[in-house]
Every structure is written in C-alpha cells, then in structure tokens.
Design an enzyme around this catalytic site. Structure first.
Site, PDB file in Angstrom:
ATOM      1  CB  SER A 168      -6.354  -7.925   4.050  1.00  0.00           C
ATOM      2  OG  SER A 168      -6.320  -8.640   5.263  1.00  0.00           O
TER       3      SER A 168
ATOM      4  CG  HIS B 263      -5.029  -4.126   1.200  1.00  0.00           C
ATOM      5  ND1 HIS B 263      -5.157  -5.163   0.331  1.00  0.00           N
ATOM      6  CD2 HIS B 263      -4.527  -4.672   2.350  1.00  0.00           C
ATOM      7  CE1 HIS B 263      -4.769  -6.278   0.906  1.00  0.00           C
ATOM      8  NE2 HIS B 263      -4.382  -6.009   2.125  1.00  0.00           N
TER       9      HIS B 263
ATOM     10  CD  GLU C 264      -5.828  -4.720  -3.598  1.00  0.00           C
ATOM     11  OE1 GLU C 264      -6.140  -5.463  -4.532  1.00  0.00           O
ATOM     12  OE2 GLU C 264      -5.973  -5.070  -2.396  1.00  0.00           O
TER      13      GLU C 264
ATOM     14  CG  ASN D  25      -5.526 -10.473   0.265  1.00  0.00           C
ATOM     15  OD1 ASN D  25      -4.390 -10.805  -0.040  1.00  0.00           O
ATOM     16  ND2 ASN D  25      -5.797  -9.746   1.339  1.00  0.00           N
TER      17      ASN D  25
HETATM   18  N1  CAA Z   1      12.852  -0.758   4.636  1.00  0.00           N
HETATM   19  C1  CAA Z   1      12.922  -0.147   3.436  1.00  0.00           C
HETATM   20  N2  CAA Z   1      13.449  -0.704   2.332  1.00  0.00           N
HETATM   21  C2  CAA Z   1      13.926  -1.953   2.456  1.00  0.00           C
HETATM   22  C3  CAA Z   1      13.880  -2.654   3.684  1.00  0.00           C
HETATM   23  C4  CAA Z   1      13.304  -2.006   4.807  1.00  0.00           C
HETATM   24  N3  CAA Z   1      13.205  -2.596   6.004  1.00  0.00           N
HETATM   25  N4  CAA Z   1      14.415  -3.861   3.501  1.00  0.00           N
HETATM   26  C5  CAA Z   1      14.774  -3.928   2.216  1.00  0.00           C
HETATM   27  N5  CAA Z   1      14.485  -2.772   1.576  1.00  0.00           N
HETATM   28  C6  CAA Z   1      14.708  -2.467   0.154  1.00  0.00           C
HETATM   29  C7  CAA Z   1      16.085  -2.947  -0.307  1.00  0.00           C
HETATM   30  O1  CAA Z   1      17.045  -1.909  -0.166  1.00  0.00           O
HETATM   31  C8  CAA Z   1      15.839  -3.293  -1.761  1.00  0.00           C
HETATM   32  O2  CAA Z   1      15.862  -2.101  -2.535  1.00  0.00           O
HETATM   33  P1  CAA Z   1      16.317  -2.142  -4.079  1.00  0.00           P
HETATM   34  O3  CAA Z   1      15.227  -2.892  -4.811  1.00  0.00           O
HETATM   35  O4  CAA Z   1      16.398  -0.693  -4.427  1.00  0.00           O
HETATM   36  O5  CAA Z   1      17.637  -2.880  -4.082  1.00  0.00           O
HETATM   37  C9  CAA Z   1      14.414  -3.821  -1.777  1.00  0.00           C
HETATM   38  O6  CAA Z   1      13.794  -3.266  -0.595  1.00  0.00           O
HETATM   39  C10 CAA Z   1      14.339  -5.344  -1.749  1.00  0.00           C
HETATM   40  O7  CAA Z   1      15.055  -5.779  -0.603  1.00  0.00           O
HETATM   41  P2  CAA Z   1      15.896  -7.127  -0.565  1.00  0.00           P
HETATM   42  O8  CAA Z   1      16.868  -7.146  -1.697  1.00  0.00           O
HETATM   43  O9  CAA Z   1      16.457  -7.333   0.807  1.00  0.00           O
HETATM   44  O10 CAA Z   1      14.747  -8.160  -0.771  1.00  0.00           O
HETATM   45  P3  CAA Z   1      14.637  -9.430  -1.688  1.00  0.00           P
HETATM   46  O11 CAA Z   1      15.137  -9.193  -3.049  1.00  0.00           O
HETATM   47  O12 CAA Z   1      15.157 -10.597  -0.912  1.00  0.00           O
HETATM   48  O13 CAA Z   1      13.049  -9.515  -1.757  1.00  0.00           O
HETATM   49  C11 CAA Z   1      10.829  -9.385  -0.969  1.00  0.00           C
HETATM   50  C12 CAA Z   1      12.285  -9.594  -0.573  1.00  0.00           C
HETATM   51  C13 CAA Z   1      10.637  -7.966  -1.435  1.00  0.00           C
HETATM   52  C14 CAA Z   1       9.971  -9.648   0.280  1.00  0.00           C
HETATM   53  C15 CAA Z   1      10.474 -10.368  -2.139  1.00  0.00           C
HETATM   54  O14 CAA Z   1      10.798 -11.680  -1.783  1.00  0.00           O
HETATM   55  C16 CAA Z   1       9.026 -10.318  -2.532  1.00  0.00           C
HETATM   56  O15 CAA Z   1       8.594  -9.450  -3.275  1.00  0.00           O
HETATM   57  N6  CAA Z   1       8.234 -11.275  -2.021  1.00  0.00           N
HETATM   58  C17 CAA Z   1       6.793 -11.315  -2.268  1.00  0.00           C
HETATM   59  C18 CAA Z   1       6.109 -10.436  -1.248  1.00  0.00           C
HETATM   60  C19 CAA Z   1       4.633 -10.355  -1.486  1.00  0.00           C
HETATM   61  O16 CAA Z   1       4.060 -10.978  -2.384  1.00  0.00           O
HETATM   62  N7  CAA Z   1       3.966  -9.561  -0.647  1.00  0.00           N
HETATM   63  C20 CAA Z   1       2.499  -9.404  -0.706  1.00  0.00           C
HETATM   64  C21 CAA Z   1       1.862 -10.308   0.281  1.00  0.00           C
HETATM   65  S1  CAA Z   1       0.117 -10.152   0.248  1.00  0.00           S
HETATM   66  C22 CAA Z   1      -0.250  -8.988   1.390  1.00  0.00           C
HETATM   67  O17 CAA Z   1       0.574  -8.484   2.097  1.00  0.00           O
HETATM   68  C23 CAA Z   1      -1.679  -8.586   1.434  1.00  0.00           C
HETATM   69  C24 CAA Z   1      -2.489  -9.107   2.524  1.00  0.00           C
HETATM   70  O18 CAA Z   1      -3.502  -8.498   2.815  1.00  0.00           O
HETATM   71  C25 CAA Z   1      -2.185 -10.377   3.187  1.00  0.00           C
END
Ligand code: CAA
Length: 283
Positions: free
Chosen positions: A119, A140, A152, A190
């Site tokens: 990243s 990514h 990405e 990022n």
């Molecule tokens: N494996 C597969 N699928 C899963 C899972 C797992 N372990 N856990 C949950 N899921 C599925 C669920 O079944 C659900 O599916 P549906 O949409 O079909 O219902 C979906 O994933 C969402 O699960 P939850 O309902 O449990 O999750 P939530 O609604 O509480 O959301 C979240 C959790 C997705 C993390 C949400 O809060 C979110 O989008 N947060 C922001 C995350 C973000 O911005 N990430 C990017 C960070 S930057 C990065 O990573 C880059 C870097 O280089 C640092």
C-alpha cells in the site's frame, strides 16, 4: 493464462483475507508465512469470521468447509513452482519484499505472474527487484479483503498488456471490481483516505471532539460505514503511520506529516484491533 493455483505469501490480516477471497472464488490456495504460528492461526481465524456469515444465512456450513478445504498452509515456498499466480502481502519493508520476490523468482517458472499487495512502496521498483517486471502488477486489496469489493490494479510502465488483462480477469473471477491506477504513492485510495484519517487524529489531539463524536460526524454527516478513528483501528495504526510516512517521503511534502498522537499510539503498541487497544477499542 489459465490460473488455477495461487500462492499467497504472508498470512496476517491482509494475506489471510486475500487467501480466503481466492478460496471462496474457487481457486486452490497455498498460504505461506515465515512465522509458523501466524500461518497456523490464519485458517482458524477465517473459520471464526465465516461462522457469523453462516449464522446470518449468507453461506452454508458446507460452502464454508469447501472453501476452506481449498487452502493449504505451506511450510516453505517450494510449492510456488506449481502456482500460476503469486501475491505477496508481507511486511511493508522494501528489502524484505525484494528478497522474497527474488526467492520466488528462483522457484517459479518464467510465466508465473507476480503481484504485490503493497500500500505504500513503489510497484515499479518491486517489479524490477523480482526480475520479471513484465509479469508484475500491484493488486491492492482493502481490509477486510473478503468483503471490500475494490482492488486497485496497479500497472507499471513495464507491465505487459497480457499480464494486465490476465490479472484484471482474475480480480473479476474472485468477485472484485478492479480499478486501473498508475504506480503513484498511495495510489488513489490511500492518497485520499490516510490524510483524512490523520486529520481526524489531529482533531482528537487538539480536543476539538471526542473519538466517538469525530466518528459519529463522519458516519452520520458523510455516510461513512465506520468513522475514521475506528477505521484506523481496523486497518492498524502502524499501517496508517507507515502510509503517512511513505506519502511524506515519496511526495516530499509536509502536508502528509503524521499526527504526533498517531506516533505515540504506535510507540505504545496501541495498534488498534490487532492489539486490542486503539482510538476506539480497549481504552
Ligand atoms: N468473509 C466473507 N464475507 C463476510 C465475512 C467474512 N469473514 N464477514 C462478513 N461477510 C459479509 C457479510 O455476510 C455481509 O454480506 P452482505 O452484504 O451480503 O450481507 C458483508 O460481508 C458485510 O458484513 P457485516 O454485515 O458483518 O458487516 P458490517 O455491515 O458491520 O460492515 C464493514 C463491516 C464491511 C467492515 C464496514 O464497516 C465497512 O465497510 N467499513 C469500512 C472499511 C474500509 O473502509 N476498508 C478500507 C480500509 S483502507 C485499506 O484497507 C487499504 C490500505 O492499504 C490500508
């Protein structure tokens, strides 16, 4: 190229998530980590995460078992020779990644495609370090990798069009939406996200609002699924710091100066969810 078997190097949060994503997409996966305990804990962690998905009725227990059965934990890198695609998600340290890529290049046949989940480092420089720049891309993923739809797809000036097309198709095959980006510090996500998270930490440091309230502002005012401080705890505060430091260095701008409080948190090993203590957890 027909990709059936994938090696994921690095079994931490991102590597484990990437391995799970490929397994759920029907690919045979070899998961390697140089620390045996990290490798051994990856699949149980996936089982725990997927249990909730089964409880919600989104997957059957049989589907989960079939997906996880496609993941084999490898004791060393030798099985990479049988993989058509290799992706590394190890520590963000150029020298360590370069050594791993050189070792993989000595094991894999010339047509194997290599990818990095970096990243913050230069994909072009890593491609050159691998000795197979034409077969090299950045792919990514976003945390949590099995859930977030975006990848990405980072192309360097040396990436061949065939490699770009193969990896783009591969991303679609695992249910992701690939967005093509040039190799530039922080790529797109990022470069936008981390300065915003950093500014949220500055606001907290200045006492403008509590951590909870800063997160509430962004959730209710801007429709974020989680606030910036909770998100930093999810990503890992060490990663947030490393990306800010890399943006500051590579873009030669103090605009990306990490917040003092972020540095303190990392010094105190308050890295977020992975250490159980961060801006929004374990206080
Ligand atoms: N494996 C597969 N699928 C899963 C899972 C797992 N372990 N856990 C949950 N899921 C599925 C669920 O079944 C659900 O599916 P549906 O949409 O079909 O219902 C979906 O994933 C969402 O699960 P939850 O309902 O449990 O999750 P939530 O609604 O509480 O959301 C979240 C959790 C997705 C993390 C949400 O809060 C979110 O989008 N947060 C922001 C995350 C973000 O911005 N990430 C990017 C960070 S930057 C990065 O990573 C880059 C870097 O280089 C640092």
């Amino acid at each position: 190229m027909n990709i059936q078997r994938v090696l994921v190097a690095g079994a931490g949060t991102m590597g484990g998530g990437i391995a799970q994503t490929f397994a759920q997409g029907g690919f045979e996966v070899l998961l390697y980590d140089e620390v045996p305990e990290v490798a051994a804990s990856a699949v149980p962690r996936m089982e725990k995460g997927l249990q909730k998905v089964v409880e919600k009725g989104k997957m059957t227990a049989d589907d989960v078992a079939a997906s996880l059965a496609r993941i084999q934990v490898a004791d060393d890198l030798a099985p990479a020779a049988q993989c058509q695609f290799v992706i590394e998600a190890i520590i963000e340290d150029f020298a360590v990644k370069a050594d791993l890529l050189a070792e993989l290049a000595s094991i894999c046949p010339p047509h194997t495609i290599f990818a990095t989940n970096t990243s913050s480092l230069s994909v072009t420089d890593l491609g050159q370090a691998s000795g197979r720049a034409a077969n090299f891309v950045g792919l990514h993923f976003f945390n949590p990798a099995p859930i977030m739809k975006l990848v990405e797809l980072v192309l360097t000036p040396e990436t061949s069009s065939e490699t770009a097309e193969t990896v783009g198709n591969l991303a679609v095959a695992i249910g992701k939406v690939p967005v093509l980006v040039k190799d530039s510090p922080g790529f797109v996500c990022n470069r936008l996200l981390m300065p915003m998270i950093n500014e949220a930490i500055v606001l907290l440091e200045e006492g403008v609002a509590s951590a909870e309230d800063i997160d509430t502002v962004m959730k209710l005012g801007c429709g974020f699924p989680m606030g910036p401080l909770e998100l930093s705890d999810l990503i890992g505060n060490d990663i947030t710091l490393a990306v800010m430091e890399s943006l500051r260095e590579r873009l030669s701008s103090d605009k990306y100066q990490p917040a003092g409080l972020l540095e303190e948190m990392v010094d105190d090993s308050r890295l977020g969810r992975k250490t159980g203590s961060g801006f929004t957890c374990g206080r």
